[in-house]
Structures are given as C-alpha cells and as structure tokens.
Design a protein around this motif. Structure first.
Motif, PDB file in Angstrom:
ATOM      1  N   UNK A 325      51.537  37.044  45.865  1.00 19.23           N
ATOM      2  CA  UNK A 325      50.040  36.738  45.524  1.00 19.23           C
ATOM      3  C   UNK A 325      50.025  35.542  44.919  1.00 19.23           C
ATOM      4  N   UNK A 326      51.175  34.754  44.609  1.00 18.37           N
ATOM      5  CA  UNK A 326      51.226  33.544  43.571  1.00 18.37           C
ATOM      6  C   UNK A 326      51.014  32.575  44.784  1.00 18.37           C
ATOM      7  N   UNK A 327      51.129  32.766  46.061  1.00 18.82           N
ATOM      8  CA  UNK A 327      51.041  31.979  47.167  1.00 18.82           C
ATOM      9  C   UNK A 327      49.443  31.885  47.729  1.00 18.82           C
ATOM     10  N   UNK A 328      48.843  32.948  47.319  1.00 13.24           N
ATOM     11  CA  UNK A 328      47.516  33.228  47.973  1.00 13.24           C
ATOM     12  C   UNK A 328      46.514  32.469  47.375  1.00 13.24           C
ATOM     13  N   UNK A 329      45.144  32.216  48.138  1.00 10.52           N
ATOM     14  CA  UNK A 329      44.068  31.587  47.448  1.00 10.52           C
ATOM     15  C   UNK A 329      43.141  32.661  47.062  1.00 10.52           C
ATOM     16  N   UNK A 330      42.578  32.645  45.834  1.00  7.11           N
ATOM     17  CA  UNK A 330      41.895  33.661  45.059  1.00  7.11           C
ATOM     18  C   UNK A 330      40.548  33.830  45.938  1.00  7.11           C
ATOM     19  N   UNK A 331      40.380  35.035  46.418  1.00  2.00           N
ATOM     20  CA  UNK A 331      38.945  35.224  47.141  1.00  2.00           C
ATOM     21  C   UNK A 331      37.860  34.909  46.194  1.00  2.00           C
ATOM     22  N   UNK A 332      36.551  34.694  46.981  1.00  2.00           N
ATOM     23  CA  UNK A 332      35.613  34.316  46.214  1.00  2.00           C
ATOM     24  C   UNK A 332      35.019  35.272  45.230  1.00  2.00           C
ATOM     25  N   UNK A 333      35.272  36.355  45.344  1.00  2.00           N
ATOM     26  CA  UNK A 333      34.623  37.497  44.074  1.00  2.00           C
ATOM     27  C   UNK A 333      35.381  37.342  42.924  1.00  2.00           C
ATOM     28  N   UNK A 334      36.612  36.768  43.025  1.00  2.00           N
ATOM     29  CA  UNK A 334      37.597  36.300  41.650  1.00  2.00           C
ATOM     30  C   UNK A 334      37.145  35.068  41.106  1.00  2.00           C
ATOM     31  N   UNK A 335      36.342  34.640  41.342  1.00  2.00           N
ATOM     32  CA  UNK A 335      35.812  33.452  40.903  1.00  2.00           C
ATOM     33  C   UNK A 335      35.719  33.461  39.147  1.00  2.00           C
ATOM     34  N   UNK A 336      36.451  32.655  38.542  1.00  2.00           N
ATOM     35  CA  UNK A 336      36.458  32.828  37.143  1.00  2.00           C
ATOM     36  C   UNK A 336      37.401  33.574  36.365  1.00  2.00           C
ATOM     37  N   UNK A 337      38.205  34.319  37.252  1.00  2.00           N
ATOM     38  CA  UNK A 337      39.214  35.280  36.725  1.00  2.00           C
ATOM     39  C   UNK A 337      40.469  35.047  37.188  1.00  2.00           C
ATOM     40  N   UNK A 338      41.395  35.533  36.483  1.00  2.00           N
ATOM     41  CA  UNK A 338      42.598  35.417  36.945  1.00  2.00           C
ATOM     42  C   UNK A 338      43.087  36.303  37.942  1.00  2.00           C
ATOM     43  N   UNK A 339      43.449  35.839  39.220  1.00  2.00           N
ATOM     44  CA  UNK A 339      43.722  36.380  40.185  1.00  2.00           C
ATOM     45  C   UNK A 339      45.013  37.242  40.447  1.00  2.00           C
ATOM     46  N   UNK A 340      46.083  36.391  40.155  1.00  2.00           N
ATOM     47  CA  UNK A 340      47.569  36.995  40.361  1.00  2.00           C
ATOM     48  C   UNK A 340      48.316  36.578  39.232  1.00  2.00           C
ATOM     49  N   UNK A 341      48.297  35.398  38.453  1.00  2.00           N
ATOM     50  CA  UNK A 341      49.324  34.919  37.499  1.00  2.00           C
ATOM     51  C   UNK A 341      48.952  34.569  36.331  1.00  2.00           C
ATOM     52  N   UNK A 342      49.279  35.716  35.099  1.00  2.00           N
ATOM     53  CA  UNK A 342      48.738  34.943  33.966  1.00  2.00           C
ATOM     54  C   UNK A 342      49.864  34.142  33.304  1.00  2.00           C
ATOM     55  N   UNK A 343      49.745  32.980  32.462  1.00  2.00           N
ATOM     56  CA  UNK A 343      50.660  31.917  32.076  1.00  2.00           C
ATOM     57  C   UNK A 343      51.645  32.445  31.195  1.00  2.00           C
TER      58      UNK A 343
END
Length: 558
Positions: A325-343
């Motif tokens: 999922x690190x290659x994916x673009x986060x979907x719109x409903x994940x705007x403002x949230x971590x989608x795949x990767x926490x630093x």
C-alpha cells in the motif's frame, strides 16, 4: 488466525503458577469433571472457572480493541469479519457441559463456568467444609461474563441456563433481565466475601485469597454496569463508599508466566510475535500514529520497532514487496488520516486492510514490554525472538484503576472535574506501564521517558483539554481512554456505542464497510443446537442501553 491459536493456549497459562505453588499440588491434566459433581476437587473446579474466564476475557478484549482501532482489524466488511462463530468459544466456556466444536476446550477446562459453579454449590451443600470462597469467586466471574455477553450479543441465557434436563433448549433473556440477574449474583458474591471465608487451599489467580480485594472488584463491576446503563445514582453511591478499584495495587488482571513448553504460559501476543520467524501480529496504525504525534511516553513500552523507517512515510521510498500500500494513493475518505505508513519504523496496518501478508516478520512493529512482556523499544532495532524482553511474563488487563478514573471523567458534571479525572487516569496508566520496563533487563533505559517528560505530557494534554470545548474536549478525553485501554479494550466497544467518541478514528479501509456492529450474531453452535434461538440477519441490532441513532450514520467515524 492469531485468535484461534491464542484462545486455545491461554487456558494452559496457570500451569506454571500451579507448579510453583508450595501449598498445593494441582494437576490440571486430569479433568476435575470426569468425576461426579460431588466427587470433584473444588480447587480444580475453581481453577477451571478462572481459566475459562481468562480465555474469554482475552477474546473479548481482542474483539473490542479491533473494532475501535486500538488493535488492527483484518477485514473490509464488518459482517464478513465477524460471522456467526465469532463468539462460539466465549459462549461455550460460559455455559457448556461438553466441547461443542473440538477446538476450544482442552483436558484442562472441560466444563463451562455455569456448570462448574453449580458443581461447587453441590459440593458445598454436601460437606462440612466451607467452600463459599470458591462459590463467591465463581459467581463474580460468571456475573461479569453475563454482563459482557449482554453487551456484545444483546441477549444471553440466564433464567433457564444450567438446567439441561428441564430446559434442553433454553430461551434467551433480554439484556436488561441479564443485567438484573448478573447484579443479583454480584450481591450474593459480595455477601459471601464479606463473611471472610477461607480459601481452603485454592489457587486464586487474581487476588491470592484476599476477600477485601474481591469485594472491591465486585463493586467495580457494578460501577461498570452503572456507567454503561447511565445509572448515575448507583455509580455515585459506590464511589462515595470508596470500596472499589481506585489504586493500581487493586488492579484486576491476570499474570502470565515465561515458560514456553508443557505448558506454554507466556502472554499469547508474545507467543505470536517473539518467534524464530519474526512477528505475526500487525499493530494499529491509528493508535501508533496518535501516540507518535503526541510524543506519548508509553509508546516505547507498547510497541517494539524492528526497523527505524517505514516504506512510504516521511520521504522513505515505497516498497511493493514489503508494504504494497506504500505505492498506493490514499482514497478520498482517508483525507487527513494515515493510510498506510506511520513514520519512524512504526510498521503496522490500517483498520480493515485485508491485503496479503508479505515477508515482513522482521520488519513490522511487534508488541512491546507492556502488557505482553516483550522488548522495550530502545532504538536497538534488533528484532524479535524466543526469550527476548520480558519473556512473555506479562498481564491480561481486565479492570484497572485508570479505567475507573475515565468512567468518573465521563460522568463528571464540569470540565474542571473531568480534567482532574483525566489527569489522574493518565498518571496511573503511565506509571503502571513504565513499571513494566524492568521486565526487559537488557534494554537501554536511557531511552525511557523521564519524570519531566511524563509531567510535560500530562500537563499538555490537560491544558489542551481545558482550552478546547464541545466535541474537541470529548475527543481528547476519549483518545486518552483508548490509549490506556491498550492490551485490554473490552470496554472500548461499549464506550464507542454509548458515546460515539472519539470521532477522530481513522475510517475503514473500505469506503462502505457496512454499519458498525451494534451487537454480534448469536453463537452459531447455539443457533444450530437450540430450537429456541433464531439467528440475526445482520449486526445492526442495538443492545438495550444503546439508544443512539441507527447505523451507518452512527458512530460518525464509520
């Protein structure tokens, strides 16, 4: 899959405790229930009750945590993720006289809590020896489990339970009736404890035979029922008595061991993550990111990072092999949230992510030193393996003093009073968690937060709370409750349905995952064998105390 293994292994945990007992030689390999009820050893019956209860608490804690993002949930659709067999094992450990599906009970726990408490009562009535301590413990654990079944299922069997001759197909009682009956059992247990009965050589896995501590627990379970149902009068009355779990020394928890064979007594999460092939559990991205952003002093105790960077986070290159999922673009409903990767190497998964499992056993974040007695995160990034950290000698948190402070904060009448309980709850939680650091004797303790770090964190959260208003205040309080519930989590499911907070939870991986579960399907094994139980069609049925709007609009974060 992790749950199937864990639920079986948790019932073996008392073995090391029994082997180390100087006053009793209890061999759990021989079932106490192979004998007639009046011939069984009461101490072994009590062991079976306690072990069945702990196994159920582990399972219910896990489910509650998954739904509320404290733990990671695998499954993009709620209904498919929690099918009719979800609570089969919990139901059977409470009620059954036989093994219903062949994968729950072992020779250690052959009967459920209900029949074993009944067996104790039969023995007590037929002997001059007083086994009221055993009965009181059994009634307390049975009552708590009944309350939780009413919370999770909406209904449970009580009035016709435990009498297969007269009621071979017992009816389900409404949740309100189950609550009333469970509270009556707690009253009975408290009366027995108040007489100060001897433990008759029993092994009390929780309070070592201290009846005063058991009375505090009984009253605290009543507090749990009162806050759940909004019974403020009863809640305040118990608080005024002072006889409840208010100090961490009173905490209701189960202690695991560190032995890995015959039987394996380690915390089940440790068993899963500290293996020769690496970690097997995914941690929740939501809670890790929340704690990282806020510089929460508990983060190094909760999570052990095996690497110092996460693909796709903070400028790190993506990795299709290790984190697709690190290659994916986060979907719109994940705007403002971590989608795949926490630093910073906090390598987990987001709610509902059902992607396949890559070869990341030595990359993903593992459970830490609290509560599973893994490794303390000292930036060593040394991986996981057998015997590392605290060796798995952690705890199953069930009801902690910090939880009770959050309950008081919820019902307090003013922001100032709520803030005071919030401060007390965080202080107790952090102090308890930091106490686990010593379990990892090889850790570099220079990475442990200082007293100043802790004070700065608590003061900052309280200041933020007092400076906020409305939903923002409630979100701050609720997020802190979630963090304190890590490792437990059974009450998070109740709180979320009761309040709808926190509204800051990351959404499901799937845009339309179905309505958030307001109760679970009835256990499939009971539906199949009991002609008086008809299965629900979905997870939308609200329990009696859940008077909030129907889904999917509520809770709003779903």
């Amino acid at each position: 899959m992790k749950k199937i293994i864990k639920y079986i292994t948790v019932v073996f945990t008392a073995g090391v405790l029994l082997n180390s007992c100087e006053t009793t030689d209890l061999d759990l390999r021989t079932s106490p229930n192979d004998l007639a009820a009046d011939q069984a050893d009461p101490n072994l019956l009590l062991n079976s009750i306690q072990l069945a209860y702990v196994a159920n608490m582990y399972e219910l804690n896990d489910i509650g945590s998954e739904l509320t993002r404290i733990d990671y949930m695998l499954g993009r659709n709620y209904f498919n993720t929690y099918p009719g067999n979800t609570l089969d094992d919990v139901w059977e450990r409470l009620y059954s006289s036989t093994d219903g599906n062949g994968d729950v009970f072992t020779s250690d726990v052959d009967l459920g809590i209900f029949p074993n408490v009944a067996n104790l009562q039969v023995i007590d009535e037929g002997t001059d020896t007083d086994f009221s301590f055993h009965i009181a413990v059994g009634q307390t654990l049975k009552a708590h489990m009944l309350l939780l079944l009413a919370d999770y299922l909406g209904k449970a069997t009580l009035s016709e339970a435990g009498n297969p001759v007269d009621f071979p197909a017992p009816l389900l009682d409404d949740g309100q009736a189950v609550y009333t009956g469970a509270l009556a059992l707690l009253d009975q247990a408290e009366a027995l404890f108040a007489a100060g009965p001897a433990d008759q050589g029993a092994t009390d896995f929780f309070y070592g035979g201290d009846t005063d501590q058991w009375i505090k627990l009984v009253n605290t379970i009543k507090l749990k029922a009162a806050v759940t149902t909004g019974d403020v009068s009863t809640f305040n009355s118990i608080i005024a008595s002072g006889d409840y779990i208010s100090d961490s020394g009173d905490d209701f928890q189960f202690q695991y061991g560190s032995r890995d064979l015959q039987p394996d007594t380690r915390h089940p999460d440790y068993q899963d993550d500290y293996t020769p092939s690496g970690a097997n559990i995914y941690q929740s991205n939501w809670i890790m990111n929340n704690m990282l952003v806020k510089n929460d002093p508990r983060i190094r105790y909760y999570f052990y990072r095996q690497v110092d960077a996460t693909p796709g986070a903070a400028g790190e290159p993506a990795s299709e092999e290790d984190l697709a999922c690190s290659l994916a673009i986060a979907p719109a409903h994940y705007d403002g949230f971590v989608y795949c990767s926490v630093p910073n190497g906090y390598w987990g998964r987001s709610h509902g992510n059902n992607e396949g499992t890559p070869p990341d056993g030595f990359l993903r974040t593992a459970v830490g030193v609290y509560p599973a007695a893994g490794r303390f995160d000292d930036n060593s990034f040394g991986g996981v393996g057998l015997g590392l950290g605290g060796g798995g000698a952690g705890i199953e948190p069930i009801i902690l003093a910090s939880y009770v402070d959050f309950w008081q904060a919820e019902l307090a009448s003013s922001p100032a009073a709520k803030a005071a309980f919030l401060e007390s709850a965080m202080t107790k939680s952090i102090e308890k968690v930091q106490g686990f650091g010593s379990l990892d004797a090889t850790a570099n303790t220079s990475f442990a937060p200082t007293g100043t770090d802790v004070t700065t964190y608590i003061d900052g959260i309280v200041a933020d709370y007092l400076a906020a208003s409305g939903n923002d205040q409630t979100n701050i309080l609720s997020e802190q409750y979630w963090i304190a519930l890590y490792g437990g989590g059974v009450e998070a499911f109740n709180y979320y349905r009761r309040t709808g907070f926190p509204t800051t939870l990351a959404p499901n991986w799937e845009l339309n995952p179905g309505s958030f579960p307001r109760s679970f399907l009835y256990p499939q094994t009971e539906v199949i064998t009991n002609s008086n139980v008809s299965q629900k069609s979905d997870l939308s049925t609200q329990v009696f105390w859940d008077t909030n709007p129907a889904g999917p609009a509520f809770p709003s974060a779903n």
